[in-house]
Design a protein around this motif. Structure first.
Motif, PDB file in Angstrom:
ATOM      1  N   ILE A 131       0.838  -1.204   0.000  1.00  0.00           N
ATOM      2  CA  ILE A 131       0.000   0.000   0.000  1.00  0.00           C
ATOM      3  C   ILE A 131       0.872   1.253   0.000  1.00  0.00           C
ATOM      4  O   ILE A 131       0.654   2.188  -0.780  1.00  0.00           O
ATOM      5  N   GLU A 132       1.876   1.292   0.878  1.00  0.00           N
ATOM      6  CA  GLU A 132       2.751   2.454   0.969  1.00  0.00           C
ATOM      7  C   GLU A 132       3.587   2.630  -0.301  1.00  0.00           C
ATOM      8  O   GLU A 132       3.820   3.751  -0.749  1.00  0.00           O
ATOM      9  N   SER A 133       4.027   1.517  -0.888  1.00  0.00           N
ATOM     10  CA  SER A 133       4.812   1.593  -2.130  1.00  0.00           C
ATOM     11  C   SER A 133       3.971   2.151  -3.268  1.00  0.00           C
ATOM     12  O   SER A 133       4.457   2.942  -4.088  1.00  0.00           O
ATOM     13  N   ALA A 134       2.694   1.757  -3.324  1.00  0.00           N
ATOM     14  CA  ALA A 134       1.799   2.271  -4.365  1.00  0.00           C
ATOM     15  C   ALA A 134       1.610   3.776  -4.208  1.00  0.00           C
ATOM     16  O   ALA A 134       1.613   4.528  -5.188  1.00  0.00           O
TER      17      ALA A 134
ATOM     18  N   ASN B 172      -3.054   5.483  -8.084  1.00  0.00           N
ATOM     19  CA  ASN B 172      -4.391   5.674  -7.532  1.00  0.00           C
ATOM     20  C   ASN B 172      -4.987   4.311  -7.192  1.00  0.00           C
ATOM     21  O   ASN B 172      -5.372   3.547  -8.064  1.00  0.00           O
ATOM     22  N   ILE B 173      -5.071   4.006  -5.896  1.00  0.00           N
ATOM     23  CA  ILE B 173      -5.599   2.724  -5.441  1.00  0.00           C
ATOM     24  C   ILE B 173      -7.092   2.660  -5.735  1.00  0.00           C
ATOM     25  O   ILE B 173      -7.856   3.533  -5.336  1.00  0.00           O
ATOM     26  N   GLN B 174      -7.506   1.585  -6.421  1.00  0.00           N
ATOM     27  CA  GLN B 174      -8.887   1.469  -6.891  1.00  0.00           C
ATOM     28  C   GLN B 174      -9.621   0.258  -6.334  1.00  0.00           C
ATOM     29  O   GLN B 174     -10.802   0.086  -6.619  1.00  0.00           O
ATOM     30  N   GLY B 175      -8.953  -0.584  -5.586  1.00  0.00           N
ATOM     31  CA  GLY B 175      -9.637  -1.796  -5.144  1.00  0.00           C
ATOM     32  C   GLY B 175      -8.900  -2.550  -4.070  1.00  0.00           C
ATOM     33  O   GLY B 175      -8.147  -1.976  -3.278  1.00  0.00           O
ATOM     34  N   ASP B 176      -9.090  -3.869  -4.080  1.00  0.00           N
ATOM     35  CA  ASP B 176      -8.685  -4.718  -2.964  1.00  0.00           C
ATOM     36  C   ASP B 176      -7.229  -5.181  -3.073  1.00  0.00           C
ATOM     37  O   ASP B 176      -6.603  -5.098  -4.132  1.00  0.00           O
TER      38      ASP B 176
END
Length: 285
Positions: free
Chosen positions: A166-169, A175-179
């Protein structure tokens, strides 16, 4: 004097600036009243000061600090002032981008909770076999990392790996879009045995981002199951799903993936956690 100067109350009314704020500006020498009566400490401002106060108000609204405001008021070079304002404008633009990213992440979490709620509403009468489906897995884009887990046994989620992905993204401005997805590059059930196992941790992201570590996931036929409750019991759902696959004349055709629809990073209550098991399959010859 009343014709040339304005009391602090009148300035507050005209400029819509709280008296408390005007007194603070006086205290820190941002705007000191032209006249202060010694006998009653009344403050009076000139017309020019009222104009400058309105400028201060606008600059504060734009997000300038009081120190920045003080420097702008002292500056006579219009080009330097333009550079300061341009820098602030760029800063505001970055804030808008970040706020949009937060809004999208909040929308994603809201959608996860709504989808989970629909499943949990029927959880009292939930039968895991009723969730078994054969369907084409929708294609999405994921950002992921693959790691070799030593003596791995799939009995609890690897939170440190989740946090890292999560932090790397976010560091890559994805842009986090899901699971979160966890794929096991071993035979089915291999992840439940103490052995070295190649595990891929990934997360669904916006599909128009070009990044070397963003790739497509999906677009294959899969046997799916929904596991509701404590993650440590998920092996029983796997066993039932494997039996269902064999009964339907299918065979496993790739790494098994777990999609965490509602997970420990979303909600602490383990009884409400939801995991979708995705098993690539093909017809048995």
């Amino acid at each position: 004097m009343k014709d040339k100067y304005y009391s602090i109350g009148r300035v507050s009314e005209i400029c819509n600036i709280p008296i408390k704020t005007l007194r603070y500006y006086d205290k820190i020498n941002v705007m000191v009243p032209s006249i202060r009566q010694e006998n009653n400490n009344y403050r009076y401002y000139s017309h020019d000061q009222m104009v400058r106060l309105f400028i201060i108000k606008r600059l504060r609204y734009l997000g300038f600090s009081l120190e920045e405001v003080r420097n702008i008021l002292k500056e006579d070079d219009i080009q330097k002032i333009e550079l300061i304002v341009t820098k602030k404008q760029n800063s505001i633009k970055d804030e808008i981008i970040e706020l949009n990213r937060k809004y999208e992440e909040a929308a994603t979490l809201k959608n996860k909770l709504q989808s989970a709620q629909r499943i949990l509403e029927n959880s009292n009468n939930y039968n895991v076999e009723s969730s078994f489906k054969l369907e084409k897995q929708r294609e999405v884009y994921v950002f992921g990392k693959t790691t070799m887990m030593q003596s791995y046994k799939n009995e609890k989620v690897s939170l440190e790996k989740w946090i890292d992905i999560i932090e790397s993204a976010k560091e890559r401005n994805l842009n986090i879009q899901g699971d979160i997805l966890v794929s096991y590059h071993t035979e089915m059930f291999g992840q439940f045995i103490h052995r070295d196992c190649e595990v891929e941790f990934s997360i669904v992201v916006e599909n128009d981002i070009k990044d070397a570590e963003v790739k497509k996931f999906g677009n294959f036929l899969a046997a799916n199951a929904i596991h509701v409750g404590d993650y440590s019991d998920i092996v029983h759902t796997y066993i039932s799903l494997k039996r269902w696959i064999e009964e339907n004349e299918l065979m496993v055709d790739g790494p098994v993936t777990e999609r965490f629809m509602l997970s420990p990073v979303d909600l602490p209550n383990t009884e409400q956690h939801i995991v979708k098991i995705i098993v690539p399959v093909k017809p048995r010859n």
